[in-house]
Design a protein around this motif. Structure first.
Motif, mmCIF file in Angstrom:
data_model
loop_
_atom_site.group_PDB
_atom_site.id
_atom_site.type_symbol
_atom_site.label_atom_id
_atom_site.label_comp_id
_atom_site.label_asym_id
_atom_site.label_seq_id
_atom_site.Cartn_x
_atom_site.Cartn_y
_atom_site.Cartn_z
ATOM 1 N N PRO A 216 45.451 29.398 1.367
ATOM 2 C CA PRO A 216 45.419 28.398 0.312
ATOM 3 C C PRO A 216 44.406 28.759 -0.771
ATOM 4 O O PRO A 216 43.581 29.662 -0.593
ATOM 5 C CB PRO A 216 44.960 27.143 1.062
ATOM 6 N N GLY A 217 44.461 28.037 -1.876
ATOM 7 C CA GLY A 217 43.501 28.270 -2.952
ATOM 8 C C GLY A 217 43.771 27.346 -4.119
ATOM 9 O O GLY A 217 44.563 26.404 -4.019
ATOM 10 N N ASN A 218 43.127 27.634 -5.241
ATOM 11 C CA ASN A 218 43.347 26.797 -6.422
ATOM 12 C C ASN A 218 44.609 27.234 -7.151
ATOM 13 O O ASN A 218 45.376 28.076 -6.666
ATOM 14 C CB ASN A 218 42.118 26.841 -7.344
ATOM 15 N N VAL A 219 44.821 26.681 -8.325
ATOM 16 C CA VAL A 219 46.054 26.970 -9.054
ATOM 17 C C VAL A 219 46.139 28.448 -9.443
ATOM 18 O O VAL A 219 47.229 29.027 -9.517
ATOM 19 C CB VAL A 219 46.166 26.047 -10.301
ATOM 20 N N PHE A 220 44.991 29.105 -9.641
ATOM 21 C CA PHE A 220 44.995 30.524 -9.995
ATOM 22 C C PHE A 220 45.380 31.385 -8.798
ATOM 23 O O PHE A 220 46.072 32.406 -8.948
ATOM 24 C CB PHE A 220 43.623 30.929 -10.532
ATOM 25 N N VAL A 221 44.961 30.989 -7.625
ATOM 26 C CA VAL A 221 45.359 31.713 -6.411
ATOM 27 C C VAL A 221 46.859 31.546 -6.172
ATOM 28 O O VAL A 221 47.559 32.517 -5.849
ATOM 29 C CB VAL A 221 44.545 31.216 -5.200
ATOM 30 N N ALA A 222 47.352 30.326 -6.346
ATOM 31 C CA ALA A 222 48.787 30.094 -6.182
ATOM 32 C C ALA A 222 49.590 30.919 -7.176
ATOM 33 O O ALA A 222 50.618 31.530 -6.829
ATOM 34 C CB ALA A 222 49.100 28.605 -6.341
ATOM 35 N N ALA A 223 49.130 30.973 -8.429
ATOM 36 C CA ALA A 223 49.827 31.770 -9.442
ATOM 37 C C ALA A 223 49.751 33.256 -9.120
ATOM 38 O O ALA A 223 50.716 34.005 -9.345
ATOM 39 C CB ALA A 223 49.230 31.497 -10.819
ATOM 40 N N ALA A 224 48.621 33.708 -8.589
ATOM 41 C CA ALA A 224 48.477 35.122 -8.236
ATOM 42 C C ALA A 224 49.436 35.507 -7.123
ATOM 43 O O ALA A 224 50.017 36.603 -7.136
ATOM 44 C CB ALA A 224 47.037 35.418 -7.824
#
Length: 434
Positions: A216-224
């Motif tokens: 999991p992660g923030n929106v930048f991790v999800a986008a990555a």
């Protein structure tokens, strides 16, 4: 604090529901361009780019991106006793649930001398992302590592952001959890750059590319993860957390409020949604939320989350409408707090994980239920599942026909090969009989 959207008396088709659902204004698609640039920078400049991104986004440059093994061992040995006991309980429960997800090899006999074997093989190497921005997540170490180990993966690498208040080091409890699980390849790196580094490798620090990235992660991790999918496998886009509670007049408003706040404290982008057919419950929940928010540890963060566009209360005519709204939302975490929950649970099919009754709060799933807390967000639970052994396994079919069985299938191969304009396919079978 929580805004109310009144859907009573309206025909709730899918388009109407989606138009009014609380959603964050920032989702992975809105930051994808920036994320791709960060990943490309890591591919070009390696460790230098990772260190610069740590300065820019994490507020701390680590002494070295790869954490020395002796630091991991020392952190494991220094784990406070109560935390070690809690982690060991979590490991035991998640391992038991993960073992139940394994599939046995199966052989399908299609005729004399004709069989197809189905088997599951682990990927060679995985990269596991453990977030660390606004909180510390040793539980996410367990949630990532245990399914991978249960699947049979031998090489595991963990990435976790360097901590500003620790001089750029990975949090020692995260390191201790990794050591407790026998993982000694840990990197002090976070965000999109970390996901890119895991996917493509960084030779200068000995980081080999992985086959699958999870966590999991923030929106930048999800986008990555969206950006590297295809180059590597991913589990799901597990971005900022979401909770949706379906409740009726029998629910305790204090429990509803407590559960909404428990997820809102994760992140200002966290989503907390109540769907109910009981206006009196909605009013009581608003009152309870306002009182509890004022005294909770992360009061300002919770207030921001609960007053943002992604949070709110939806009033509906009945529980059938609540089911329709929840399935259209497809939440990461779904709680069912009704007088008779199980008939609803059968209909609530679109969710990352479902928590039934007052004894099953989402926070139990975050830590000690045995279920995995790495779950799809942003509506992707419509087609994605929570983390399990499956992302770490490859299904493979082994075809075993003898010549007699091939001869029996020969006319079908010939006919279809010729029909598709690929006669050499048929010739390859015929060659075995000339």
């Amino acid at each position: 604090m929580l805004r109310t959207i009144d859907l009573r008396g309206r025909a709730l088709d899918a388009d109407v529901i989606r138009a009014v659902l609380p959603r964050p204004q920032q989702d992975p698609s809105t930051v994808l361009g920036d994320v791709v640039a960060l990943i490309d920078d890591v591919r070009r400049r390696g460790e230098t780019a990772l260190l610069e991104q740590s300065d820019r986004f994490d507020g701390g440059r680590p002494a070295a991106v790869r954490v020395p093994v002796d630091e991991i061992v020392a952190a494991e040995q220094a784990l406070p006793g109560d935390i070690r006991v809690a982690l060991e309980l979590l490991i035991e429960r998640v391992r038991a649930a993960s073992r139940a997800q394994l599939s046995e090899p199966a052989t399908t006999v299609l005729g004399d001398g004709a069989r197809v074997l189905q088997r599951w093989l682990p990927v060679r190497r995985v990269g596991l992302y453990v977030p660390g921005g606004r909180a510390v997540y040793p539980s996410s170490v367990v949630m990532n590592v245990v399914p991978a180990q249960t699947a049979g993966v031998r090489a595991l690498a963990i990435a976790s952001p360097p901590q500003r208040d620790l001089g750029g080091a990975v949090h020692p409890i995260v390191l201790g959890a990794a050591g407790l699980l026998g993982v000694h390849e840990v990197y002090a790196m976070g965000g999109a750059g970390a996901v890119g580094a895991l996917a493509h490798g960084v030779p200068g620090i000995g980081l080999e590319p992985v086959d699958v990235v999870t966590g999991p992660g923030n929106v930048f991790v999800a986008a990555a993860k969206r950006a590297v999918a295809g180059a590597v496998g991913i589990d799901s886009e597990a971005g900022p957390t979401e909770i949706l509670v379906v409740a009726d007049g029998a629910a305790d408003p204090e429990l509803v409020a407590a559960d909404l706040i428990s997820q809102a404290e994760h992140d200002v982008l966290a989503a907390a949604v109540l769907v109910t057919d009981a206006p009196e419950l909605a009013s009581a929940v608003v009152t309870a939320v306002e009182r509890r928010q004022a005294t909770t540890f992360h009061a300002e963060r919770v207030r921001t989350s609960l007053t943002a566009p992604q949070s709110g209360i939806l009033l509906v005519d009945d529980l059938a409408a609540a089911v329709a709204v929840s399935n259209a939302y497809a939440p990461e975490h779904l709680e069912v707090l009704t007088a008779d929950p199980w008939p609803l649970v059968a209909e609530l099919t679109e969710a990352g994980a479902v928590f039934v009754g007052p004894g099953s709060p989402v926070s139990l799933g975050d830590y000690a239920a045995g279920s995995n807390h790495v779950l799809p967000t942003g509506g992707t639970a419509r087609f994605s599942a929570g983390l399990s052994v499956r992302p770490f396994l490859r299904q493979q079919q082994v075809v075993d026909y003898d010549l007699d069985a091939l001869h029996e299938a020969r006319p079908a191969v010939r006919a279809l090969a010729d029909a598709e304009g690929l006669p050499a396919h048929g010739d390859a079978v015929d060659a075995r009989f000339t």
